[in-house]
Design a protein around this motif. Structure first.
Motif, PDB file in Angstrom:
ATOM      1  N   LYS A  27      -7.779   8.957  10.807  1.00 31.97           N
ATOM      2  CA  LYS A  27      -8.864   9.899  10.470  1.00 31.97           C
ATOM      3  C   LYS A  27      -9.452  10.612  11.989  1.00 31.97           C
ATOM      4  O   LYS A  27     -10.028  11.689  11.915  1.00 31.97           O
ATOM      5  CB  LYS A  27      -9.898   9.369   9.964  1.00 31.97           C
ATOM      6  N   LEU A  28      -9.062   9.978  13.081  1.00 37.47           N
ATOM      7  CA  LEU A  28      -9.821  10.217  14.560  1.00 37.47           C
ATOM      8  C   LEU A  28      -8.684  10.974  14.819  1.00 37.47           C
ATOM      9  O   LEU A  28      -8.853  12.127  15.915  1.00 37.47           O
ATOM     10  CB  LEU A  28      -9.634   9.062  15.309  1.00 37.47           C
ATOM     11  N   SER A  29      -7.378  11.283  14.539  1.00 36.98           N
ATOM     12  CA  SER A  29      -6.328  12.113  15.086  1.00 36.98           C
ATOM     13  C   SER A  29      -6.798  13.604  14.779  1.00 36.98           C
ATOM     14  O   SER A  29      -6.986  13.973  13.558  1.00 36.98           O
ATOM     15  CB  SER A  29      -5.160  11.788  14.804  1.00 36.98           C
ATOM     16  N   GLU A  30      -6.463  14.716  15.446  1.00 36.10           N
ATOM     17  CA  GLU A  30      -6.662  15.943  15.306  1.00 36.10           C
ATOM     18  C   GLU A  30      -5.497  16.637  14.537  1.00 36.10           C
ATOM     19  O   GLU A  30      -5.577  17.622  13.944  1.00 36.10           O
ATOM     20  CB  GLU A  30      -6.856  16.578  16.767  1.00 36.10           C
ATOM     21  N   GLN A  31      -4.327  15.986  14.551  1.00 34.73           N
ATOM     22  CA  GLN A  31      -3.237  16.308  13.834  1.00 34.73           C
ATOM     23  C   GLN A  31      -3.186  15.988  12.374  1.00 34.73           C
ATOM     24  O   GLN A  31      -2.582  16.638  11.587  1.00 34.73           O
ATOM     25  CB  GLN A  31      -1.694  15.637  14.571  1.00 34.73           C
ATOM     26  N   VAL A  32      -4.220  15.252  11.999  1.00 33.44           N
ATOM     27  CA  VAL A  32      -4.062  14.593  10.462  1.00 33.44           C
ATOM     28  C   VAL A  32      -5.181  15.309  10.131  1.00 33.44           C
ATOM     29  O   VAL A  32      -6.206  15.340  10.440  1.00 33.44           O
ATOM     30  CB  VAL A  32      -4.430  13.150  10.653  1.00 33.44           C
ATOM     31  N   MET A  33      -4.921  16.077   8.810  1.00 31.91           N
ATOM     32  CA  MET A  33      -5.849  16.776   8.089  1.00 31.91           C
ATOM     33  C   MET A  33      -6.460  16.103   7.008  1.00 31.91           C
ATOM     34  O   MET A  33      -7.572  16.025   6.581  1.00 31.91           O
ATOM     35  CB  MET A  33      -5.211  17.900   7.478  1.00 31.91           C
ATOM     36  N   ARG A  34      -5.572  15.023   6.337  1.00 33.80           N
ATOM     37  CA  ARG A  34      -6.228  14.224   5.388  1.00 33.80           C
ATOM     38  C   ARG A  34      -5.414  13.048   5.075  1.00 33.80           C
ATOM     39  O   ARG A  34      -4.429  12.906   5.417  1.00 33.80           O
ATOM     40  CB  ARG A  34      -5.850  14.775   3.703  1.00 33.80           C
ATOM     41  N   THR A  35      -5.879  11.616   4.810  1.00 28.96           N
ATOM     42  CA  THR A  35      -5.327  10.765   4.509  1.00 28.96           C
ATOM     43  C   THR A  35      -5.887   9.934   3.292  1.00 28.96           C
ATOM     44  O   THR A  35      -7.200  10.291   2.969  1.00 28.96           O
ATOM     45  CB  THR A  35      -5.846   9.475   5.630  1.00 28.96           C
ATOM     46  N   LYS A  36      -4.944   9.199   2.567  1.00 24.83           N
ATOM     47  CA  LYS A  36      -5.424   8.517   1.478  1.00 24.83           C
ATOM     48  C   LYS A  36      -4.474   7.079   1.372  1.00 24.83           C
ATOM     49  O   LYS A  36      -3.421   7.335   1.257  1.00 24.83           O
ATOM     50  CB  LYS A  36      -5.386   9.456   0.022  1.00 24.83           C
ATOM     51  N   VAL A  37      -5.440   6.125   1.307  1.00 28.47           N
ATOM     52  CA  VAL A  37      -4.580   4.859   1.098  1.00 28.47           C
ATOM     53  C   VAL A  37      -4.737   4.267  -0.231  1.00 28.47           C
ATOM     54  O   VAL A  37      -6.041   4.158  -0.678  1.00 28.47           O
ATOM     55  CB  VAL A  37      -4.779   3.928   2.397  1.00 28.47           C
ATOM     56  N   LEU A  38      -3.737   3.887  -0.930  1.00 25.38           N
ATOM     57  CA  LEU A  38      -3.793   3.278  -2.220  1.00 25.38           C
ATOM     58  C   LEU A  38      -3.205   1.812  -2.189  1.00 25.38           C
ATOM     59  O   LEU A  38      -2.168   1.885  -1.497  1.00 25.38           O
ATOM     60  CB  LEU A  38      -3.364   4.141  -3.362  1.00 25.38           C
ATOM     61  N   ARG A  39      -3.572   1.021  -2.900  1.00 23.80           N
ATOM     62  CA  ARG A  39      -2.921  -0.087  -3.215  1.00 23.80           C
ATOM     63  C   ARG A  39      -1.562   0.116  -4.056  1.00 23.80           C
ATOM     64  O   ARG A  39      -1.924   1.073  -5.057  1.00 23.80           O
ATOM     65  CB  ARG A  39      -3.660  -1.388  -3.923  1.00 23.80           C
ATOM     66  N   ALA A  40      -0.713  -0.319  -3.935  1.00 22.56           N
ATOM     67  CA  ALA A  40       0.653   0.107  -4.611  1.00 22.56           C
ATOM     68  C   ALA A  40       0.407   0.100  -5.893  1.00 22.56           C
ATOM     69  O   ALA A  40       0.708   1.073  -6.744  1.00 22.56           O
ATOM     70  CB  ALA A  40       1.822  -0.746  -4.250  1.00 22.56           C
ATOM     71  N   GLU A  41      -0.333  -1.012  -6.515  1.00 24.63           N
ATOM     72  CA  GLU A  41      -0.513  -1.044  -8.082  1.00 24.63           C
ATOM     73  C   GLU A  41      -1.482   0.021  -8.440  1.00 24.63           C
ATOM     74  O   GLU A  41      -1.264   0.505  -9.530  1.00 24.63           O
ATOM     75  CB  GLU A  41      -1.164  -2.481  -8.331  1.00 24.63           C
ATOM     76  N   GLU A  42      -2.382   0.546  -7.561  1.00 22.42           N
ATOM     77  CA  GLU A  42      -3.261   1.707  -8.143  1.00 22.42           C
ATOM     78  C   GLU A  42      -2.448   2.845  -7.909  1.00 22.42           C
ATOM     79  O   GLU A  42      -2.653   3.885  -8.950  1.00 22.42           O
ATOM     80  CB  GLU A  42      -4.456   1.777  -7.232  1.00 22.42           C
ATOM     81  N   ALA A  43      -1.796   3.053  -7.246  1.00 22.27           N
ATOM     82  CA  ALA A  43      -0.722   4.144  -6.863  1.00 22.27           C
ATOM     83  C   ALA A  43      -0.006   4.207  -8.099  1.00 22.27           C
ATOM     84  O   ALA A  43       0.238   5.372  -8.765  1.00 22.27           O
ATOM     85  CB  ALA A  43       0.086   4.163  -5.917  1.00 22.27           C
TER      86      ALA A  43
ATOM     87  N   TYR B 275       0.868  -1.208   0.032  1.00 21.39           N
ATOM     88  CA  TYR B 275      -0.028   0.100   0.100  1.00 21.39           C
ATOM     89  C   TYR B 275       0.882   1.281  -0.024  1.00 21.39           C
ATOM     90  O   TYR B 275       2.085   1.117   0.501  1.00 21.39           O
ATOM     91  CB  TYR B 275      -0.854   0.251   1.212  1.00 21.39           C
ATOM     92  N   GLU B 276       0.267   2.299  -0.403  1.00 20.05           N
ATOM     93  CA  GLU B 276       0.997   3.607  -0.314  1.00 20.05           C
ATOM     94  C   GLU B 276      -0.086   4.584   0.620  1.00 20.05           C
ATOM     95  O   GLU B 276      -1.365   4.651  -0.120  1.00 20.05           O
ATOM     96  CB  GLU B 276       1.116   4.349  -1.534  1.00 20.05           C
ATOM     97  N   LEU B 277       0.459   5.265   1.483  1.00 21.08           N
ATOM     98  CA  LEU B 277      -0.458   5.966   2.372  1.00 21.08           C
ATOM     99  C   LEU B 277       0.008   7.314   2.003  1.00 21.08           C
ATOM    100  O   LEU B 277       1.135   7.686   2.141  1.00 21.08           O
ATOM    101  CB  LEU B 277      -0.107   5.480   3.957  1.00 21.08           C
ATOM    102  N   MET B 278      -0.661   8.397   2.044  1.00 21.49           N
ATOM    103  CA  MET B 278      -0.446   9.825   1.878  1.00 21.49           C
ATOM    104  C   MET B 278      -1.122  10.414   3.029  1.00 21.49           C
ATOM    105  O   MET B 278      -2.391  10.284   2.948  1.00 21.49           O
ATOM    106  CB  MET B 278      -0.977  10.448   0.446  1.00 21.49           C
TER     107      MET B 278
END
Length: 124
Positions: free
Chosen positions: A83-99, A7-10
């Protein structure tokens, strides 16, 4: 036997965080992956960048990209916690092949756009 995937997490973090603390902040969340037997393959902290549009009344964020191998369940749990963390504004997880496919598609579009520009310039 549960399947693991790459996976790739942004993540975009609140710009008020000290950039030196970003790695430590992420480690708490990434522990979900390692505790489940997954692996963190690469953590790339891009640092403070201007956002394309305002998020939570902020126009900057600290970007980080994490490549990891994990089960789908661990990945979902990590994303939920982020997503529950106040420090995190956005997340996006993609399978590596999708990324990889997205990056390739973006590169192809950019190439086609440049080719059209060159063709137009040649006609002029």
């Amino acid at each position: 036997m549960t399947h693991t995937h790459e996976y790739e997490l942004m993540v975009i973090l609140n710009p008020e965080i000290d950039e030196r603390q970003v790695g430590a902040n992420l480690d708490k969340f990434l522990a979900v992956i390692t505790n489940d037997g997954g692996s963190i393959d690469n953590v790339d902290i891009w640092g403070r960048r201007r956002l394309a549009y305002e998020i939570q009344k902020k126009n900057e964020g600290i970007y980080a990209v994490v490549n990891f191998t994990a089960t789908a369940d661990a990945t979902q749990e990590m994303d939920r916690q982020l997503k529950l963390s106040e420090q995190v504004m956005r997340t996006k997880v993609l399978r590596a092949e999708e990324a990889k496919a997205q990056v390739a598609a973006e590169a192809k579009r950019a190439e086609e756009k440049a080719a059209r520009k060159t063709a137009k310039a040649a006609k002029a």
